[in-house]
Every structure is written in C-alpha cells, then in structure tokens.
Design a protein around this motif. Structure first.
Motif, PDB file in Angstrom:
ATOM      1  N   TYR A  66      15.343  15.420 -18.361  1.00  0.00           N
ATOM      2  CA  TYR A  66      15.582  14.870 -19.701  1.00  0.00           C
ATOM      3  C   TYR A  66      15.170  13.396 -19.780  1.00  0.00           C
ATOM      4  O   TYR A  66      14.484  12.985 -20.725  1.00  0.00           O
ATOM      5  N   GLU A  96      20.846   8.296 -29.840  1.00  0.00           N
ATOM      6  CA  GLU A  96      20.724   9.529 -29.049  1.00  0.00           C
ATOM      7  C   GLU A  96      19.271   9.931 -28.943  1.00  0.00           C
ATOM      8  O   GLU A  96      18.807  10.427 -27.926  1.00  0.00           O
ATOM      9  N   ASP A  97      18.501   9.699 -30.050  1.00  0.00           N
ATOM     10  CA  ASP A  97      17.067   9.946 -30.005  1.00  0.00           C
ATOM     11  C   ASP A  97      16.376   8.633 -29.710  1.00  0.00           C
ATOM     12  O   ASP A  97      16.298   7.755 -30.547  1.00  0.00           O
ATOM     13  N   THR A 142      16.466  28.001 -32.482  1.00  0.00           N
ATOM     14  CA  THR A 142      16.305  26.883 -33.415  1.00  0.00           C
ATOM     15  C   THR A 142      14.852  26.459 -33.600  1.00  0.00           C
ATOM     16  O   THR A 142      14.587  25.402 -34.171  1.00  0.00           O
ATOM     17  N   ASN A 152      21.257  22.073 -24.494  1.00  0.00           N
ATOM     18  CA  ASN A 152      22.070  21.669 -25.643  1.00  0.00           C
ATOM     19  C   ASN A 152      21.787  20.241 -26.109  1.00  0.00           C
ATOM     20  O   ASN A 152      22.418  19.775 -27.060  1.00  0.00           O
ATOM     21  N   LYS A 153      20.864  19.549 -25.446  1.00  0.00           N
ATOM     22  CA  LYS A 153      20.483  18.221 -25.909  1.00  0.00           C
ATOM     23  C   LYS A 153      19.921  18.311 -27.335  1.00  0.00           C
ATOM     24  O   LYS A 153      19.302  19.315 -27.718  1.00  0.00           O
ATOM     25  N   ALA A 154      20.113  17.241 -28.092  1.00  0.00           N
ATOM     26  CA  ALA A 154      19.646  17.244 -29.476  1.00  0.00           C
ATOM     27  C   ALA A 154      18.137  17.450 -29.574  1.00  0.00           C
ATOM     28  O   ALA A 154      17.635  18.015 -30.546  1.00  0.00           O
ATOM     29  N   GLU A 155      17.412  17.011 -28.552  1.00  0.00           N
ATOM     30  CA  GLU A 155      15.946  17.134 -28.573  1.00  0.00           C
ATOM     31  C   GLU A 155      15.452  18.506 -28.128  1.00  0.00           C
ATOM     32  O   GLU A 155      14.306  18.861 -28.398  1.00  0.00           O
ATOM     33  N   SER A 156      16.259  19.261 -27.427  1.00  0.00           N
ATOM     34  CA  SER A 156      15.823  20.532 -26.855  1.00  0.00           C
ATOM     35  C   SER A 156      15.798  21.630 -27.918  1.00  0.00           C
ATOM     36  O   SER A 156      16.759  21.806 -28.664  1.00  0.00           O
ATOM     37  N   THR A 177      10.424  13.901 -32.281  1.00  0.00           N
ATOM     38  CA  THR A 177      11.885  13.935 -32.183  1.00  0.00           C
ATOM     39  C   THR A 177      12.416  15.012 -31.245  1.00  0.00           C
ATOM     40  O   THR A 177      13.550  14.914 -30.774  1.00  0.00           O
ATOM     41  N   LYS A 178      11.623  16.043 -30.961  1.00  0.00           N
ATOM     42  CA  LYS A 178      12.121  17.178 -30.177  1.00  0.00           C
ATOM     43  C   LYS A 178      11.032  17.711 -29.257  1.00  0.00           C
ATOM     44  O   LYS A 178       9.871  17.306 -29.330  1.00  0.00           O
TER      45      LYS A 178
END
Length: 407
Positions: free
Chosen positions: A349, A21-22, A399, A390-394, A72-73
């Motif tokens: 993205y 995913e990353d 957060t 809601n993407k894991a990187e966003s 990572t983000k």
C-alpha cells in the motif's frame, strides 16, 4: 500529502493542515478535492494518446477510465484468479474466499494458447486450456472486471521453454534475433501472432461486442531469465520486435481491442534507464513495472525503493498521458516460507500510494497447490490482505466502476 483548508477571507494565508487518507490530492474547495495538475486527457482527445486510434469504443473507454481512476484508486487483481488455488481448493477465487469479493482484474496468459502442441482439436489438452482461459476472460468481463494477458512465449527453436536456464547457449544468443523480420523464425513468430489475433478477434461478449484486454508481451525484459531478456537482444532489436508485434496485430490482423503494456522488472530506478528499450509513445498504452525483489525481505528500505521506482513510472505516465501500473508483484508463502508482516496493508500500500504515485492497478501472481501470493481464508496473513482490500483506494470486483463506457 497534506491538505490545506482555508478558513476565512481575512486570514487567507492562515491554514490548517491535516493528513489526507488519499495522499494524491491537495487543497479543497466548495466542490470537493482539487487535483494539483490540469487534466490533459479528455473524452474528445483520448484516441490521440492511444496506440490504436481505431480501437473499439469499449477499449477507448477503458484507457480513459483507467487513467482517471488512477488519480484516486487502483484495481486489485490476481493472475489466474479463477483457476489457481492454494492447496488446489477450487471453488471461488482465493481472493473471494478471503474478502468475499473477486478481484477487479484477471490475469491470463497466451502461453498454452500459442503452444506448438495446441492442435485445435477438442481432445487436445492445450486447446482445452485455451477454451478455459477464454471462458474465464468472458466471465471476468461479464463481472465488469479488466482482463490482462501476459505471454510466456516458448523459444522458437524447440518450442519447449521460455527460461534461458533450459536453453543452449546458441539458442539463447540467437532466439530473439531469429523472430525479427528476415530472421529464420520470423514466420514462426507471425504464426503465433496469427493465433493471438484469432483469439482476440473472436473474444466477444453476449452482445457480440469485442472484449478489451491489456496485452503485455516480452515482460521483465531487463532480466536475463527469459530469452527476450536484455542479454540476448539489443535495445534496437527489442524495439523492433515490439513495433512489429503491434503493427502486425493492429494493422495486418485488424485487432482493435487491445491496450499494450510495457512491463520491465524492477531493475530500472531512473527514467533514462526505464526508457532505454522503450519502443515509443505510439506503441505503448500502459507503463508498468513488475517488482517482487524490493518487497522480498519486508524492509522499510525496500518499500521506499519500490515507491521511488513507482514514482518514476507514475511521473512518466503523467508526462506521456499513459496509464501507470504495478503489473506484477507479491511474495509467495509456502510450507517453507512465512508471511511478511504487514506485507499488503503497509508495504504494498505504501509503495503504491506515497509521494503522489498514481497507479491504475496492481496484479498479484497466481496461487497454486504449493503456495499462495494472495492468502485465502484461514491463513495467518489473511487479515493483512483484507485490510489492504478495504483501503479507500483499493477496488475489488464489487466496487469496480463501469470502465467500458465513457462518463
């Protein structure tokens, strides 16, 4: 990128590959993901890679943490998020209306603050805007957000516009050179920097600590729509102006809460072209790119082109130990334009994450009465943005990690 998972010692070279995913990690060990390249930047040497080795502790931490975060983000931001609303709706930011969360990054502008008509009196409209901007910056910092300042500086002859389309030919050809040391408007330019320095040196939180900001002057300089564009100054003149600006703020005015961002538009596809007006590693903290054009038609080809350019910027930032970012982007939706399908969750993205691109943030442009770059609740493409958010990187405001203290 694909991850390689080692199975048993007897089959050391037998691997199972699966999509990650990353996309910016490869390989795992017992402790989790392992980055492909050793980390050159450390808490002990971070100042040596910054424009200002005497920067405040919070500014140094911001540089270090943004660089680490980018592996990572990325922070998701918007220009004028607290004051720019579609249909002038007011209230919460339009991003919060859509996602329930404020952006992690607030874009502001020194434009009104340095306007010739800002006389510093409470009844003056420009001074009132200055106070609103300062209040918004303090609110954002109080929410652990990052503050970024652009500067749409009015031309120095009439002080009325920054667009070359509204200037005379003589003004266009002479404006930039006139603000350089020895130029007829150099003192005028220094007065504008004095104003910026005053704001930055008084920009403090409730504990009287200076608030760090990212400053990106003379942006989109590869285009010709601004009077600092490539058609109106030589590469050496551009570098000279940038270097003077940094030296004056840092060394003369003792401003030590700034990271400096280099932000051309999207015309540069190679590192050689990108660096053609680069003032040097000693004057740049953030390598950015503004890019609207490659996303404008919604094509897969445009996304690939944008990703290739961001890959170039990201690789340069790795080489130079700087921060990389998509400093402006978006697509404006108005009564006469329809949203681009999957603009956020796929196009933006993919451009930001494919091919090991490492970006610390993305800034969408400001919403206003007539159009939006970030859809508030109730629009046909709101869910597209929510999926991107809601993407894991966003990273949105809820957060965002503590970027102002060393880990």
């Amino acid at each position: 990128m694909k991850k390689t998972i080692l199975t048993t010692l007897s089959f050391l070279f037998l691997a199972i590959t699966s999509c990650s995913e990353d996309s910016r990690y490869s390989g795992i060990n017992d402790d989790g993901p392992v980055n492909e390249e050793p980390d050159v930047l450390t808490p002990g040497n971070v100042r040596s890679y910054m424009v200002d080795p005497n920067a405040t502790a919070e500014t140094v931490a911001l540089f270090y943490n943004l660089k680490q975060l980018s592996k990572t983000k990325y922070l998701v931001g918007q220009q004028d998020a607290f004051t720019g609303f579609y249909n002038n709706a007011g209230g919460d930011s339009d991003m919060k209306k859509a996602t329930g969360k404020d952006p992690a990054l607030l874009g502001s502008d020194f434009m009104f603050i340095t306007d010739d008509q800002n006389d510093g009196t409470p009844s003056n409209w420009f001074y009132q805007q200055e106070q609103l901007i300062i209040d918004d910056v303090k609110e954002a910092y109080g929410k652990s957000m990052v503050n970024v300042f652009a500067w749409h500086l009015r031309e120095p002859f009439e002080g009325e516009t920054f667009y070359t389309s509204e200037m005379t030919e003589q003004q266009k050809q002479e404006a930039f050179a006139s603000i350089l040391p020895g130029g007829v408007n150099h003192d005028y330019y220094k007065a504008k920097l004095d104003k910026i320095a005053s704001v930055l040196n008084n920009l403090k939180d409730n504990n009287s600590k200076l608030i760090p900001v990212i400053f990106r002057p003379f942006h989109e300089f590869d285009g010709n729509w601004f009077w600092w564009g490539a058609a109106y100054c030589t590469p050496e003149q551009y570098k000279q102006a940038w270097q003077f600006t940094v030296q004056y703020l840092r060394d003369t005015k003792n401003v030590h809460n700034v990271l400096y961002s280099f932000s051309p538009d999207n015309s540069y596809a190679t590192s050689g072209n990108y660096l053609s007006r680069y003032p040097g590693d000693d004057y740049i903290d953030v390598l950015g790119m503004d890019n609207y054009g490659d996303f404008a038609n919604g094509s897969a080809t445009g996304v690939t082109i944008a990703n290739n350019k961001l890959k170039m910027v990201s690789d340069l930032a790795k080489e130079k130990v700087k921060i990389a970012a998509l400093t402006e982007t978006g697509f404006t939706v108005t009564s006469g334009t329809s949203p681009i399908n999957n603009f956020f969750a796929n196009n933006i993205y993919t451009a930001m994450t494919a091919n090991n691109v490492e970006l610390a943030f993305v800034m969408f442009w400001a919403n206003n009465q007539d159009g939006y770059y970030v859809p508030p609740a109730g629009q046909s493409n709101t869910q597209d943005f929510v999926q991107f958010a809601n993407k894991a990187e966003s990273v949105l405001q809820d957060t965002v990690p503590n970027l102002y203290a060393m880990p």
